[in-house]
Design an enzyme around this catalytic site. Structure first.
Site, PDB file in Angstrom:
ATOM      1  N   LYS A 111     -41.287 -60.149 -43.098  1.00  0.00           N
ATOM      2  CA  LYS A 111     -41.044 -60.265 -44.549  1.00  0.00           C
ATOM      3  C   LYS A 111     -40.235 -59.065 -45.021  1.00  0.00           C
ATOM      4  O   LYS A 111     -40.637 -57.923 -44.800  1.00  0.00           O
ATOM      5  CB  LYS A 111     -42.367 -60.352 -45.303  1.00  0.00           C
ATOM      6  CG  LYS A 111     -42.199 -60.590 -46.797  1.00  0.00           C
ATOM      7  CD  LYS A 111     -43.514 -60.990 -47.436  1.00  0.00           C
ATOM      8  CE  LYS A 111     -43.378 -61.218 -48.932  1.00  0.00           C
ATOM      9  NZ  LYS A 111     -44.652 -61.644 -49.542  1.00  0.00           N
ATOM     10  N   ASN A 165     -45.348 -50.408 -52.192  1.00  0.00           N
ATOM     11  CA  ASN A 165     -46.447 -49.563 -52.655  1.00  0.00           C
ATOM     12  C   ASN A 165     -47.171 -48.807 -51.551  1.00  0.00           C
ATOM     13  O   ASN A 165     -48.208 -48.215 -51.783  1.00  0.00           O
ATOM     14  CB  ASN A 165     -47.438 -50.408 -53.450  1.00  0.00           C
ATOM     15  CG  ASN A 165     -46.742 -51.109 -54.603  1.00  0.00           C
ATOM     16  OD1 ASN A 165     -46.036 -50.475 -55.380  1.00  0.00           O
ATOM     17  ND2 ASN A 165     -46.899 -52.428 -54.694  1.00  0.00           N
ATOM     18  N   THR A 166     -46.636 -48.849 -50.332  1.00  0.00           N
ATOM     19  CA  THR A 166     -47.141 -48.023 -49.238  1.00  0.00           C
ATOM     20  C   THR A 166     -46.001 -47.108 -48.817  1.00  0.00           C
ATOM     21  O   THR A 166     -44.970 -47.593 -48.344  1.00  0.00           O
ATOM     22  CB  THR A 166     -47.605 -48.894 -48.055  1.00  0.00           C
ATOM     23  OG1 THR A 166     -48.709 -49.695 -48.474  1.00  0.00           O
ATOM     24  CG2 THR A 166     -48.042 -48.043 -46.865  1.00  0.00           C
ATOM     25  N   ALA A 199     -48.170 -64.381 -50.029  1.00  0.00           N
ATOM     26  CA  ALA A 199     -49.165 -63.349 -49.730  1.00  0.00           C
ATOM     27  C   ALA A 199     -49.515 -62.562 -50.985  1.00  0.00           C
ATOM     28  O   ALA A 199     -48.710 -62.423 -51.902  1.00  0.00           O
ATOM     29  CB  ALA A 199     -48.614 -62.408 -48.668  1.00  0.00           C
ATOM     30  N   ASN A 236     -46.706 -54.996 -59.855  1.00  0.00           N
ATOM     31  CA  ASN A 236     -47.932 -54.513 -59.226  1.00  0.00           C
ATOM     32  C   ASN A 236     -47.650 -53.307 -58.341  1.00  0.00           C
ATOM     33  O   ASN A 236     -46.581 -53.184 -57.748  1.00  0.00           O
ATOM     34  CB  ASN A 236     -48.632 -55.642 -58.451  1.00  0.00           C
ATOM     35  CG  ASN A 236     -48.206 -55.716 -57.000  1.00  0.00           C
ATOM     36  OD1 ASN A 236     -48.684 -54.966 -56.144  1.00  0.00           O
ATOM     37  ND2 ASN A 236     -47.257 -56.615 -56.710  1.00  0.00           N
ATOM     38  N   GLY A 275     -39.716 -65.736 -57.640  1.00  0.00           N
ATOM     39  CA  GLY A 275     -39.341 -66.313 -58.925  1.00  0.00           C
ATOM     40  C   GLY A 275     -39.416 -67.817 -59.036  1.00  0.00           C
ATOM     41  O   GLY A 275     -38.967 -68.386 -60.038  1.00  0.00           O
ATOM     42  N   ASN A 305     -39.941 -59.930 -50.620  1.00  0.00           N
ATOM     43  CA  ASN A 305     -41.046 -59.291 -51.323  1.00  0.00           C
ATOM     44  C   ASN A 305     -40.660 -58.966 -52.778  1.00  0.00           C
ATOM     45  O   ASN A 305     -39.616 -59.406 -53.253  1.00  0.00           O
ATOM     46  CB  ASN A 305     -41.447 -58.024 -50.562  1.00  0.00           C
ATOM     47  CG  ASN A 305     -42.948 -57.846 -50.519  1.00  0.00           C
ATOM     48  OD1 ASN A 305     -43.599 -57.883 -51.566  1.00  0.00           O
ATOM     49  ND2 ASN A 305     -43.500 -57.646 -49.343  1.00  0.00           N
ATOM     50  N   TYR A 327     -46.095 -67.055 -56.116  1.00  0.00           N
ATOM     51  CA  TYR A 327     -47.340 -66.445 -56.593  1.00  0.00           C
ATOM     52  C   TYR A 327     -47.292 -66.314 -58.124  1.00  0.00           C
ATOM     53  O   TYR A 327     -48.091 -66.922 -58.847  1.00  0.00           O
ATOM     54  CB  TYR A 327     -47.566 -65.092 -55.904  1.00  0.00           C
ATOM     55  CG  TYR A 327     -48.799 -64.303 -56.329  1.00  0.00           C
ATOM     56  CD1 TYR A 327     -49.574 -64.665 -57.436  1.00  0.00           C
ATOM     57  CD2 TYR A 327     -49.210 -63.181 -55.620  1.00  0.00           C
ATOM     58  CE1 TYR A 327     -50.701 -63.932 -57.812  1.00  0.00           C
ATOM     59  CE2 TYR A 327     -50.346 -62.446 -55.986  1.00  0.00           C
ATOM     60  CZ  TYR A 327     -51.075 -62.836 -57.104  1.00  0.00           C
ATOM     61  OH  TYR A 327     -52.181 -62.110 -57.463  1.00  0.00           O
ATOM     62  N   SER A 385     -43.446 -54.148 -48.607  1.00  0.00           N
ATOM     63  CA  SER A 385     -44.134 -53.836 -49.851  1.00  0.00           C
ATOM     64  C   SER A 385     -43.700 -52.455 -50.332  1.00  0.00           C
ATOM     65  O   SER A 385     -43.601 -51.524 -49.534  1.00  0.00           O
ATOM     66  CB  SER A 385     -45.648 -53.859 -49.655  1.00  0.00           C
ATOM     67  OG  SER A 385     -46.084 -55.184 -49.513  1.00  0.00           O
ATOM     68  N   PHE A 409     -51.942 -52.479 -51.021  1.00  0.00           N
ATOM     69  CA  PHE A 409     -52.718 -53.082 -49.920  1.00  0.00           C
ATOM     70  C   PHE A 409     -54.223 -52.844 -50.064  1.00  0.00           C
ATOM     71  O   PHE A 409     -54.906 -52.446 -49.107  1.00  0.00           O
ATOM     72  CB  PHE A 409     -52.261 -52.551 -48.542  1.00  0.00           C
ATOM     73  CG  PHE A 409     -50.897 -52.995 -48.090  1.00  0.00           C
ATOM     74  CD1 PHE A 409     -50.217 -54.034 -48.716  1.00  0.00           C
ATOM     75  CD2 PHE A 409     -50.283 -52.380 -46.996  1.00  0.00           C
ATOM     76  CE1 PHE A 409     -48.956 -54.444 -48.281  1.00  0.00           C
ATOM     77  CE2 PHE A 409     -49.032 -52.777 -46.555  1.00  0.00           C
ATOM     78  CZ  PHE A 409     -48.371 -53.810 -47.196  1.00  0.00           C
TER      79      PHE A 409
HETATM   80  C1  FMN Z   1     -50.187 -59.066 -57.558  1.00  0.00           C
HETATM   81  C2  FMN Z   1     -49.318 -59.265 -56.357  1.00  0.00           C
HETATM   82  C3  FMN Z   1     -49.760 -58.836 -55.105  1.00  0.00           C
HETATM   83  C4  FMN Z   1     -48.966 -59.018 -53.979  1.00  0.00           C
HETATM   84  N1  FMN Z   1     -49.433 -58.617 -52.753  1.00  0.00           N
HETATM   85  C5  FMN Z   1     -48.678 -58.845 -51.655  1.00  0.00           C
HETATM   86  C6  FMN Z   1     -49.158 -58.494 -50.359  1.00  0.00           C
HETATM   87  O1  FMN Z   1     -50.283 -58.012 -50.192  1.00  0.00           O
HETATM   88  N2  FMN Z   1     -48.345 -58.714 -49.289  1.00  0.00           N
HETATM   89  C7  FMN Z   1     -47.100 -59.272 -49.408  1.00  0.00           C
HETATM   90  O2  FMN Z   1     -46.411 -59.474 -48.404  1.00  0.00           O
HETATM   91  N3  FMN Z   1     -46.630 -59.640 -50.631  1.00  0.00           N
HETATM   92  C8  FMN Z   1     -47.388 -59.440 -51.740  1.00  0.00           C
HETATM   93  N4  FMN Z   1     -46.906 -59.822 -52.965  1.00  0.00           N
HETATM   94  C9  FMN Z   1     -45.538 -60.379 -53.059  1.00  0.00           C
HETATM   95  C10 FMN Z   1     -45.533 -61.911 -53.076  1.00  0.00           C
HETATM   96  O3  FMN Z   1     -46.030 -62.428 -51.876  1.00  0.00           O
HETATM   97  C11 FMN Z   1     -44.099 -62.426 -53.304  1.00  0.00           C
HETATM   98  O4  FMN Z   1     -43.297 -62.023 -52.212  1.00  0.00           O
HETATM   99  C12 FMN Z   1     -43.479 -61.911 -54.595  1.00  0.00           C
HETATM  100  O5  FMN Z   1     -44.440 -61.815 -55.619  1.00  0.00           O
HETATM  101  C13 FMN Z   1     -42.341 -62.815 -55.080  1.00  0.00           C
HETATM  102  O6  FMN Z   1     -42.803 -64.127 -55.367  1.00  0.00           O
HETATM  103  P1  FMN Z   1     -43.167 -64.625 -56.864  1.00  0.00           P
HETATM  104  O7  FMN Z   1     -42.028 -64.226 -57.747  1.00  0.00           O
HETATM  105  O8  FMN Z   1     -43.348 -66.102 -56.758  1.00  0.00           O
HETATM  106  O9  FMN Z   1     -44.427 -63.926 -57.223  1.00  0.00           O
HETATM  107  C14 FMN Z   1     -47.692 -59.635 -54.111  1.00  0.00           C
HETATM  108  C15 FMN Z   1     -47.267 -60.069 -55.363  1.00  0.00           C
HETATM  109  C16 FMN Z   1     -48.053 -59.903 -56.485  1.00  0.00           C
HETATM  110  C17 FMN Z   1     -47.551 -60.384 -57.812  1.00  0.00           C
END
Ligand code: FMN
Length: 348
Positions: free
Chosen positions: A208, A174-175, A58, A107, A288, A237, A309, A172, A111
């Site tokens: 999550k 950030n809320t 996400a 980040n 990661g 997350n 991501y 998350s 939302f």
């Molecule tokens: C720029 C950014 C925005 C994200 N926005 C959301 C989000 O809106 N909702 C959510 O559940 N996770 C969000 N995530 C978290 C990712 O879904 C994931 O759980 C997290 O980045 C760990 O995976 P990664 O290390 O592969 O990035 C965000 C991550 C990044 C980097």
């Protein structure tokens, strides 16, 4: 060689949100490379047939604009969102930071999204062309909402019919106050509300969680997941912690950290939750993953599916096919005929 080898460095020379906006626009315009698929990675879960277990996490496609393109580059499934009932702008910019030396991102977007109604229309149109595509929908609450459970119920009601699964995002950073919704009573209220809103023939409901839970939080959550018969947990997350070893000055930015520094801690949490739930709750491992070995480590630790991501920011779309071929090779080397056979192998 994909065109991304050329444009990747250009994108990384731009501010991260500008680069992301351009990427979404290019993907919408049809500029997604088609990946060679990888056979032998199918897995069936919740009655759904996933062509492979590697999904887009996400946050990349918050407004459900590019699911088709992301499936085309090889992801087995895509999770769109987080979507809130009403559109909201998110936090002031800048609010997204690359940490290239650490292969990480921080980040504090908060939302930012166009709201559930616009996304529901887009998803309904997508479904007409792709009835069987695996697209999960991640839902959250508006920042200024007084009734969190009502927000999750409203988003679920509006989005469930297009969703292969629904993710209740209570993690998350950030809320303000969101992560407190991981408590047992709060979670029960939200899950009950969502179930009532969507009725009997509902998609699976996942939750999550954050990597920053205390030991007692983790035990409570595992118990709650079993008691509430939650269909799956996404672990997890971004982290508000700053693991030692980060070198980039942006490490001091407020927000959630993702990418390589999250791999070990999120996989440890995944393994612990697999143990605490006795392997009875399907888990999605995220945090990661930057290669097939990382994906395989999460599967062995207990993940039935994985997501990523941040590594896409650094490695581009070719990474997906690389992960799939490495994963298939590791399964064969260890004598596993299917992904399902390897799930939780480290615990046996
Ligand atoms: C720029 C950014 C925005 C994200 N926005 C959301 C989000 O809106 N909702 C959510 O559940 N996770 C969000 N995530 C978290 C990712 O879904 C994931 O759980 C997290 O980045 C760990 O995976 P990664 O290390 O592969 O990035 C965000 C991550 C990044 C980097």
């Amino acid at each position: 060689m994909s065109v991304y080898r050329l444009i990747g460095p250009l994108l990384r020379a731009l501010p991260p949100e500008t680069a992301h906006g351009l990427t979404i626009a290019a993907l919408k315009a049809g500029l997604a490379p088609r990946a060679r698929g990888a056979a032998g990675l199918e897995i069936r879960l919740w009655g759904l047939d996933f062509p492979n277990p590697v999904g887009l996490a996400a946050g990349f496609d918050k407004d459900a604009k590019v699911a088709a393109a992301m499936l085309k580059i090889g992801f087995g499934f895509v999770e769109v969102g987080t979507l809130t009932p009403r559109p909201q702008a998110g936090n002031p910019r800048p609010r997204m930071f690359r940490l290239p030396g650490d292969r990480a991102v921080i980040n504090r977007l908060g939302f930012n999204n166009g709201g559930m109604a616009a996304a529901a229309r887009r998803l309904a149109a997508f479904r007409r062309d792709h009835p069987a595509a695996l697209v999960g929908v991640n839902i959250g609450k508006n920042r200024d909402s007084a009734d969190a459970a009502a927000d999750y119920a409203a988003a679920a009601r509006r989005l469930a019919s297009s969703a292969s699964y629904l993710t209740i995002n209570v993690s998350s950073p950030n809320t303000p106050g969101l992560r407190a919704l991981q408590g047992r009573d709060e979670l029960a209220r939200i899950v009950d509300g969502v179930r009532q809103a969507i009725g009997g023939t509902a998609p699976p409901i996942l939750v999550k969680i954050a990597p920053d839970l205390t030991e007692s939080d983790r035990a409570d959550l595992a118990a709650a997941a079993l008691e509430l018969a939650i269909d799956g947990l996404i672990i997890g997350n971004t982290t508000i912690s700053r693991p030692t070893g980060l070198t980039d000055p942006a490490r001091d930015q407020a927000g959630g950290l993702s990418g390589r520094p999250l791999m070990a801690m999120s996989t440890a949490l995944l393994a612990e939750m697999y143990g605490l739930t006795g392997g009875r709750v399907p888990l999605i491992g995220v945090g990661g993953i930057a290669g097939g070995d990382d994906a395989y480590a999460k599967i062995r630790a207990g993940a039935s599916l994985v997501q990523l991501y941040t590594a896409l920011v650094y490695d581009g779309p070719d990474l997906v096919a690389d992960i799939l071929s490495t994963l298939r090779a590791r399964l064969t080397e260890d004598g596993f005929a299917t992904v399902a056979d390897a799930v939780g192998a480290d615990h046996r």
